[in-house]
Motif scaffolding. Structure first.
Motif, PDB file in Angstrom:
ATOM      1  N   LYS A 171     -12.822   8.459   2.845  1.00 39.03           N
ATOM      2  CA  LYS A 171     -13.701   8.176   3.985  1.00 39.03           C
ATOM      3  C   LYS A 171     -12.886   7.676   5.167  1.00 39.03           C
ATOM      4  N   PHE A 173     -13.094   8.174   8.190  1.00 42.47           N
ATOM      5  CA  PHE A 173     -13.783   7.947   9.455  1.00 42.47           C
ATOM      6  C   PHE A 173     -14.197   6.492   9.625  1.00 42.47           C
ATOM      7  N   GLU A 176     -11.295   4.486  10.471  1.00 42.73           N
ATOM      8  CA  GLU A 176     -10.923   4.598  11.884  1.00 42.73           C
ATOM      9  C   GLU A 176     -11.870   3.808  12.783  1.00 42.73           C
ATOM     10  N   PHE A 422     -21.857   8.555   7.695  1.00 39.01           N
ATOM     11  CA  PHE A 422     -20.519   8.522   7.102  1.00 39.01           C
ATOM     12  C   PHE A 422     -20.570   8.874   5.611  1.00 39.01           C
TER      13      PHE A 422
ATOM     14  N   LYS B 171     -14.658  19.643  11.610  1.00 38.34           N
ATOM     15  CA  LYS B 171     -15.759  18.673  11.665  1.00 38.34           C
ATOM     16  C   LYS B 171     -16.823  19.021  10.634  1.00 38.34           C
ATOM     17  N   TYR B 421     -19.677   8.699  16.287  1.00 39.74           N
ATOM     18  CA  TYR B 421     -19.468   8.589  14.839  1.00 39.74           C
ATOM     19  C   TYR B 421     -18.862   9.839  14.225  1.00 39.74           C
ATOM     20  N   MET B 424     -14.332  10.740  14.950  1.00 43.53           N
ATOM     21  CA  MET B 424     -13.328   9.776  14.527  1.00 43.53           C
ATOM     22  C   MET B 424     -11.931  10.373  14.445  1.00 43.53           C
ATOM     23  N   GLN B 428      -8.913   8.478  15.853  1.00 42.24           N
ATOM     24  CA  GLN B 428      -7.714   8.249  15.028  1.00 42.24           C
ATOM     25  C   GLN B 428      -6.449   8.565  15.827  1.00 42.24           C
TER      26      GLN B 428
END
Lengths: 456, 456
Positions: A171, A173, A176, A422, B171, B421, B424, B428
Motif C-alpha cells: 500500500k 499510496f 506517501e 486506498f 493508475k 488520493y 500518490m 511520491q
C-alpha cells in the motif's frame, strides 16, 4: 408537524460537542483495571505516563468523570472537517424497497479517510502541550498513521510511524500520504528496535503484524527523550475522543426528533463502535432509553463472537499493560486472504465489558458478502466505503431487509467510518471474483488461546 | 453587525440552485459557433444529436437562454454530495500571516474525488431519459471516468470508458473504482475501434493520449445502436452543469454578505473554471460588479498563456466539431514528466472568448512549486489536494502573500476541485525530490501549431 429530513443533516458549528463523554462514568460495574504485565497490579498514573502523555494517561485511568472539555485548539481542528454529516440513506432505502429508515454517520470526508483523525488530533495536542518533540505509533493499512501524520503536521510535531511491512510494500499510496505530511514511515519489523531485530531473527522474511508494530513503536517511544507512544484504537482514551461521533449523531437525531431503534457499528479494536454508541449506551445505563446495538466483526477475526473474556497482552512484545477484554489471544493473526481490516486480536475493554453486561450483541460476517454490500451501497449512495465500514453496511442491509419482511418502520443508524480509496487491491480481488472467505477452525482458535497469559 | 464566518459555509438543502446558469446568454459577443469539420459550416442540432443526446446537443448550441431548470432527479442526486462546502481557510491565513481572507469551494467530497460528478449525472440523466442503452467516454487520470461510472451505476446505464493506456496501467486504482461501479474500462488506443487500430499500427507501443481516447469513444458511440458520447470538460454543456459550483459559491458568499475581490481556478479544458466563474462573470457582463478573475494552467501545457485563438480540432482523430479556442494545436502532447493533469491542448470556447474579451487573466505555473503549495495547504487545511486543484492553491497563496506586502485585506476565493488520493505516484516523486519542471520551447509550440486546421 413533521419536518422533512434532508439527505444530509449537518449540525451548525456552534452545535458541535464541547465535551467528550466518558461512558465508564455511568457504568455501575466498571471495566477491569489495566495491569502491569510484570507485577500484575493495576497500573498507576506514574507508570502509564512513561508510555503515554500524562494527560492521556489520566484520561485512560479515569472511570468516574462523565465529561471532559474538548480544548479550543482541538475544537478548531475539528471545525476543518467536522461536524460530519448524518446522512439519510434515501437511495439505499429505495433500492432495498424497505420501510426502514436508514441513517449513517459518515466519518470519511477527510484526507485520513476515516474517524481516526478525531483521536489523532487529541493525542497530538496533549503531546504538544506537554512539550514533547514527537510521538511514535504503529499502523496497519495506514488509516491511523495517516490521521496521526495529519495531526502532527498541523501542530508541527515529529511523527514516527511503524507500518506493518506487508502494508508498507503493498500500500505505497498511504505511505506517501504520510510522507507528504512529513511523517517518518518505517516498515515493521525493522532493525531500529530490539524487539524488531529479535522478531526478524526469529522469523526471517516475516511481513509483520500489528502486535509487532505496536511493540516496536512503544520501544521507540520509551527509548527516545521527549517522545511518547500513541495508539489509534482499543484504548479507553481513544473511545473517549471518538465519543464525538456519537454525540454529534445523537444531536443530529434529536434536532429532527428522530429516535433510533437499531445502532450498528463495525468492530476492530472498538474505537469507532465505542465512540458511536457511547452516548446511547449512556442513556441505557441511566435507564432513559433503549436501543438494539449491534457490533459487526469479520468472521476471520471474531474476537467478540468467538473470543474469551480474559486478561491478555495488547501487543506481541508483551510490553503494554494487560487488559481484560474479549480476545483471540495476542498470538492470533488473521488468515492471509483477509482483506477487510478489523484484524486486531482483542477488543476495547469498555466495549468488552458492555458486551459482557448485555448492552450490545455481536455478529460476524464473511468478506465476500461484505464487499457485495459495499458495492450495492456504493452504486446507490455514491460513496465507495472502506471494507471495515462495509461490515456495518452488510448488517444494516440485513436489518432493513428484515423490516421489509415484517413491515416494521424501524430507524436504523450505522457508522460509516471511512472510504475505501486506498483499498482498491481488495476491491480488485472482489471485482475479479477471486476473493475467498475464511473462518478459523476451533483447533486454530484453541492454539491461539494458548498464548493468553496464565495469571488472571 | 458582522456575523462570525464559520470554517465551513454549507447552504441548506432548500437553498441549493434549482437552475443552471448559461453565461453565454449575457455575452454580447458570443463564442464562435462550432463547425462541421467536413463542411466548415456551423453544426446543426440534427448533426450534433448523432454524437450527443438530443437535449445535451440543444444545451450545447443554445447561447441565449440564461437559465436551464435542473431536473428533480438530478437535484436528488446532487443532494447526496452537495451542497459542497465553501471553506474559510482560517488555518492557511494564519500560516501565511496574511490579512487576506481566503475561501475555497471544495468539490472533492465525493467518491469521484472531483467536481466532474456535477456534469456526469446530468449527461447520464439525459441519456437515460432518451431511452439509450449506454454512453461512451474517454478518461485520462480517471476522475471523469469515475464520475461517469458512478452516475451510470445510479441510473442503471451501461458505461464504456476508454482510458489512456499509460493511466490504465499506472493508475490501476481508479480503474478498479470504475469497475466496482460496473463500468467497462478499455485501455486506449485499443483494437476495438478503427481509429484505435490505426493509431496502434502507426505508433506501435504507444501509451495513448486524451485526444486519441476521445476519438475512440466517439467512434464507439456512433457505431453502436443506442449509445451516445459524453465528455467531461471543454464542452459548453459541461460548463453549464458546472455553473452549480459558482452559483453555490455566490449564494454562500451572499448569505454572509461577503464580496469576493479575486476568484481563482485551475484551467485544463475549462469546465471547473468556467463553472466557478460563470455567475460572477455574469455580474461583470451585466455591469453589476467587478472581480479579478485568474485562470491558472501548467507551464507545461499553457493553452491560454502561450496558445493561439483559432479554430482547432478537439480530438486526434478529427471526428469532433471544430471549435474556436485558445489552443496549442491538437497534436500537442505535454512532456512525459508532467504529473499534474490539466493536459488538454485547448480550452473551452466560452472561457477562451471571455479571456479574449479581457474578463479574466491567466497565469502558468511550474509543477514543483504547485506540489510545494499543495503540501503547505495539506498540512494546515487537512485536505490532500489534487495536483490540478493545487495550481489554484499556488496562485491563491501568491495573491495572499501580495496582500501581506501591501497590507490589503482582500477576499480571495478559489476552486478546490478535488482530492489527490489517486495521485500518490506524483506525490511520491515530489517527496523523493525527483520531480522535474518542463516548459515547452518556442520551436516545440511552433511545430504543434502546425497541426492546426488551415481554414479559419
Amino acid at each position: 408537524m413533521k419536518q422533512t429530513i434532508p439527505y444530509k443533516i449537518y449540525l451548525e458549528e456552534q452545535e458541535m460537542p464541547k465535551q467528550w463523554y466518558n461512558v465508564r462514568a455511568d457504568m455501575k460495574k466498571k471495566p477491569a483495571p489495566i495491569l502491569n504485565p510484570g507485577t500484575l497490579k493495576p497500573v498507576a498514573l506514574e507508570e502509564l505516563s512513561k508510555i503515554f502523555c500524562t494527560e492521556l494517561a489520566a484520561q485512560e485511568l479515569d472511570d468516574t468523570t462523565p465529561y471532559f472539555d474538548i480544548p479550543g485548539e482541538i475544537r478548531d481542528f475539528y471545525k476543518m472537517y467536522r461536524p460530519s454529516p448524518l446522512v439519510r440513506a434515501y437511495c439505499l432505502e429505495k433500492k432495498l424497497d424497505t420501510p426502514a429508515h436508514i441513517y449513517y454517520k459518515f466519518e470519511g470526508n477527510n484526507t485520513s479517510g476515516s474517524h481516526k483523525l478525531n483521536s489523532a488530533i487529541a493525542q497530538a495536542y496533549y503531546a504538544k502541550k506537554q512539550g514533547l518533540k514527537g510521538v511514535t505509533t504503529e499502523t496497519g493499512a495506514g488509516q491511523w498513521g495517516t490521521a496521526l501524520s495529519m495531526a502532527c503536521a498541523y501542530l508541527d510535531l515529529d511523527c514516527q510511524v511503524y507500518m506493518v511491512k506487508c502494508s508498507y510494500e503493498q500500500k505505497p499510496f498511504r505511505r506517501e500520504v504520510m510522507r507528504t505530511y512529513g511523517a517518518q514511515v518505517t516498515p515493521s519489523p525493522s532493525m531500529n528496535t530490539e524487539i524488531g531485530r529479535k522478531i526478524n531473527a526469529e522469523f526471517p522474511g516475516t511481513t509483520g503484524s500489528l502486535g509487532c508494530a505496536i511493540s516496536e513503536a512503544v520501544e521507540a517511544a520509551v527509548s527516545q527523550e521527549g517522545y511518547r507512544y500513541v495508539l489509534g484504537s482499543v484504548l479507553t482514551q481513544v473511545l473517549l475522543h471518538q465519543s464525538v461521533i456519537g454525540l454529534e449523531t445523537k444531536a443530529a437525531l434529536d434536532k429532527y426528533g428522530i429516535k433510533a431503534d437499531t445502532i450498528i457499528g463495525c468492530a476492530g479494536g472498538g474505537s469507532n463502535l465505542g465512540g458511536l454508541i457511547s452516548p446511547f449506551v449512556g442513556q441505557m445505563l441511566r435507564g432513559e432509553a433503549d436501543y438494539d446495538i449491534i457490533a459487526v466483526e469479520p468472521a476471520s477475526c471474531p474476537s467478540l463472537t468467538r473470543g474469551v473474556y480474559a486478561y491478555d497482552f495488547c501487543d506481541t512484545g508483551k510490553v503494554c499493560p494487560l487488559t481484560k477484554m474479549y480476545t483471540l489471544g495476542s498470538g492470533f493473526i488473521p488468515s492471509a486472504n483477509h482483506s477487510g481490516g478489523l484484524r486486531y486480536h482483542g477488543m476495547s475493554s469498555v466495549v468488552s465489558e458492555l458486551y459482557d453486561q448485555g448492552y450490545l450483541t455481536a455478529r460476524s460476517v464473511e468478506q465476500t458478502e461484505v464487499f457485495r454490500a459495499a458495492q450495492t451501497f456504493a452504486k446507490v449512495e455514491g460513496i465507495l466505503p472502506a471494507p471495515e465500514s462495509s461490515h456495518a453496511i452488510k448488517v444494516a442491509i440485513d436489518e432493513a431487509m428484515k423490516c421489509k419482511e415484517t413491515g416494521k418502520e424501524k430507524t436504523i443508524v450505522f457508522g460509516l467510518t471511512g472510504t475505501g480509496y486506498f483499498d482498491m487491491m481488495a476491491y480488485q480481488k472482489f471485482n475479479d471474483g477471486e476473493m475467498k472467505d475464511y473462518i478459523p477452525s476451533e483447533e486454530e482458535l484453541a492454539r491461539s488461546f494458548a498464548s493468553l497469559p496464565k495469571a488472571d
